[in-house]
Write a protein that holds these residues in place. Structure first.
Motif, PDB file in Angstrom:
ATOM      1  N   ASN A 106       0.840  -1.196   0.000  1.00 50.89           N
ATOM      2  CA  ASN A 106       0.000   0.000   0.000  1.00 50.89           C
ATOM      3  C   ASN A 106       0.874   1.244   0.000  1.00 50.89           C
ATOM      4  O   ASN A 106       1.292   1.724   1.037  1.00 50.89           O
ATOM      5  N   SER A 126      -1.656  -1.950  -4.303  1.00 53.63           N
ATOM      6  CA  SER A 126      -2.659  -0.939  -4.616  1.00 53.63           C
ATOM      7  C   SER A 126      -2.131  -0.061  -5.749  1.00 53.63           C
ATOM      8  O   SER A 126      -0.923   0.011  -5.992  1.00 53.63           O
ATOM      9  N   HIS A 182      -1.140  -8.981  -8.417  1.00 53.09           N
ATOM     10  CA  HIS A 182      -2.422  -8.307  -8.655  1.00 53.09           C
ATOM     11  C   HIS A 182      -2.283  -6.832  -8.306  1.00 53.09           C
ATOM     12  O   HIS A 182      -1.474  -6.458  -7.448  1.00 53.09           O
ATOM     13  N   CYS A 184      -4.944  -3.391  -7.504  1.00 53.66           N
ATOM     14  CA  CYS A 184      -6.329  -2.971  -7.284  1.00 53.66           C
ATOM     15  C   CYS A 184      -6.328  -1.571  -6.682  1.00 53.66           C
ATOM     16  O   CYS A 184      -5.285  -1.017  -6.327  1.00 53.66           O
ATOM     17  N   GLU A 185      -7.516  -0.988  -6.584  1.00 55.66           N
ATOM     18  CA  GLU A 185      -7.653   0.316  -5.930  1.00 55.66           C
ATOM     19  C   GLU A 185      -7.265   0.191  -4.460  1.00 55.66           C
ATOM     20  O   GLU A 185      -7.435  -0.866  -3.838  1.00 55.66           O
ATOM     21  N   GLU A 187      -8.589   1.323  -1.773  1.00 53.53           N
ATOM     22  CA  GLU A 187      -9.689   0.989  -0.874  1.00 53.53           C
ATOM     23  C   GLU A 187     -10.178  -0.453  -1.048  1.00 53.53           C
ATOM     24  O   GLU A 187     -10.943  -0.961  -0.222  1.00 53.53           O
ATOM     25  N   GLU A 188      -9.720  -1.124  -2.101  1.00 54.33           N
ATOM     26  CA  GLU A 188     -10.108  -2.514  -2.334  1.00 54.33           C
ATOM     27  C   GLU A 188      -9.005  -3.506  -1.969  1.00 54.33           C
ATOM     28  O   GLU A 188      -9.168  -4.714  -2.145  1.00 54.33           O
ATOM     29  N   LEU A 189      -7.882  -2.990  -1.443  1.00 53.05           N
ATOM     30  CA  LEU A 189      -6.730  -3.854  -1.200  1.00 53.05           C
ATOM     31  C   LEU A 189      -7.038  -4.952  -0.177  1.00 53.05           C
ATOM     32  O   LEU A 189      -6.732  -6.130  -0.408  1.00 53.05           O
ATOM     33  N   ASP A 190      -7.633  -4.581   0.940  1.00 52.50           N
ATOM     34  CA  ASP A 190      -7.950  -5.581   1.961  1.00 52.50           C
ATOM     35  C   ASP A 190      -8.886  -6.654   1.408  1.00 52.50           C
ATOM     36  O   ASP A 190      -8.715  -7.848   1.682  1.00 52.50           O
ATOM     37  N   GLU A 191      -9.875  -6.219   0.646  1.00 52.18           N
ATOM     38  CA  GLU A 191     -10.844  -7.153   0.068  1.00 52.18           C
ATOM     39  C   GLU A 191     -10.171  -8.103  -0.916  1.00 52.18           C
ATOM     40  O   GLU A 191     -10.450  -9.307  -0.926  1.00 52.18           O
ATOM     41  N   LYS A 192      -9.267  -7.571  -1.735  1.00 51.84           N
ATOM     42  CA  LYS A 192      -8.561  -8.408  -2.714  1.00 51.84           C
ATOM     43  C   LYS A 192      -7.663  -9.413  -2.017  1.00 51.84           C
ATOM     44  O   LYS A 192      -7.640 -10.603  -2.387  1.00 51.84           O
ATOM     45  N   ASN A 194      -8.006 -10.563   1.008  1.00 51.34           N
ATOM     46  CA  ASN A 194      -8.848 -11.544   1.700  1.00 51.34           C
ATOM     47  C   ASN A 194      -9.413 -12.587   0.735  1.00 51.34           C
ATOM     48  O   ASN A 194      -9.527 -13.768   1.090  1.00 51.34           O
TER      49      ASN A 194
END
Length: 258
Positions: A106, A126, A182, A184-185, A187-192, A194
């Motif tokens: 991040n 990110s 990968h 990602c945005e 704000e989507e890092l934790d979700e990705k 996980n």
């Protein structure tokens, strides 16, 4: 344990280890490296923890590098000791860790920060991430495995260019290079992360541990990775996970690994 330079959260079999020096952009110093080692040693022994996620506190930096103020006046011997101890306690320790270690990058991952991310088994970044090894701009070279792991990941030519120019690359360039898996945005890092973690948790972690060792063996001089694979493959046949996995497959069921 109370840590001064890192934070540790454990939830649902996953440990999130964050470098927690936001005012220093999470720069690494000796005390931080020692705390990382101590935390990882505890997590290695904790059977309830299956996966480790490495990240940095805040949105600006994963780890922006080593704390230059700490070693600016080191002698040659002190510099060599700094690299040797750091690699032993943290970077090689992570690379050979028996449980999956994922770097959630991040922000800035520079110098020792990129070396920390490269020591992890793979990386998710990110879009605001900037990655590089700027050591030659300081009159030194990467000392925590950067000259070895970067060529393995991106190829010799790109590694030579990145180290010689000391340039930073974007997350998208890092994805193109194969340096990260990968992007990602933010704000989507934790979700990705996980989502990937959950896929790993559905598989045999005993088999994954064996695979980590076999893969790493292929990069060690004098060690035959193919022989390591064959031995580990055979040993897998004697495990409960093998019985569970094959039985579930034949019965068209989902395996429930212990």
């Amino acid at each position: 344990m109370n840590y001064q330079n890192i934070s540790l959260q454990v939830e649902n079999k996953v440990a999130k280890l964050s470098i927690n020096r936001p005012k220093k952009l999470n720069a690494l110093n000796r005390a931080t490296l020692q705390e990382i080692h101590e935390a990882l040693t505890d997590l290695k022994a904790d059977e309830s923890v299956k996966i480790i996620v490495l990240t940095g506190t805040g949105e600006k930096a994963f780890v922006a590098g080593a704390d230059i103020a700490e070693f600016a006046n080191y002698s040659e011997k002190e510099g060599e000791d700094l690299a040797a101890k750091g690699q032993e306690l943290v970077f090689d320790y992570i690379a050979n860790f028996p449980k999956p270690v994922i770097a959630a990058v991040n922000g800035f991952a520079l110098g020792g920060g990129l070396e920390l991310a490269m020591a992890a088994h793979f990386r998710i970044a990110s879009k605001n991430a900037k990655l590089g090894l700027p050591e030659t701009s300081l009159g030194v070279i990467p000392g925590y495995g950067g000259t070895q792991r970067l060529p393995q990941l991106v190829g010799k030519g790109r590694a030579m260019e990145m180290i010689m120019t000391a340039k930073m690359i974007s997350a998208e360039e890092a994805l193109q290079y194969g340096l990260v898996n990968h992007v990602c945005e933010l704000e989507e890092l934790d979700e990705k992360v996980n989502a990937v973690v959950q896929k790993i948790l559905g598989n045999s972690l005993q088999a994954i541990e064996a695979a980590i060792k076999a893969i790493n063996d292929g990069y060690i001089d004098g060690v035959n990775g193919f022989e390591s694979e064959i031995k580990a493959f055979g040993e897998a046949f004697g495990t409960e996970d093998f019985t569970e996995g094959t039985t579930a497959f034949l019965n068209k069921q989902k395996a429930n690994f212990k």
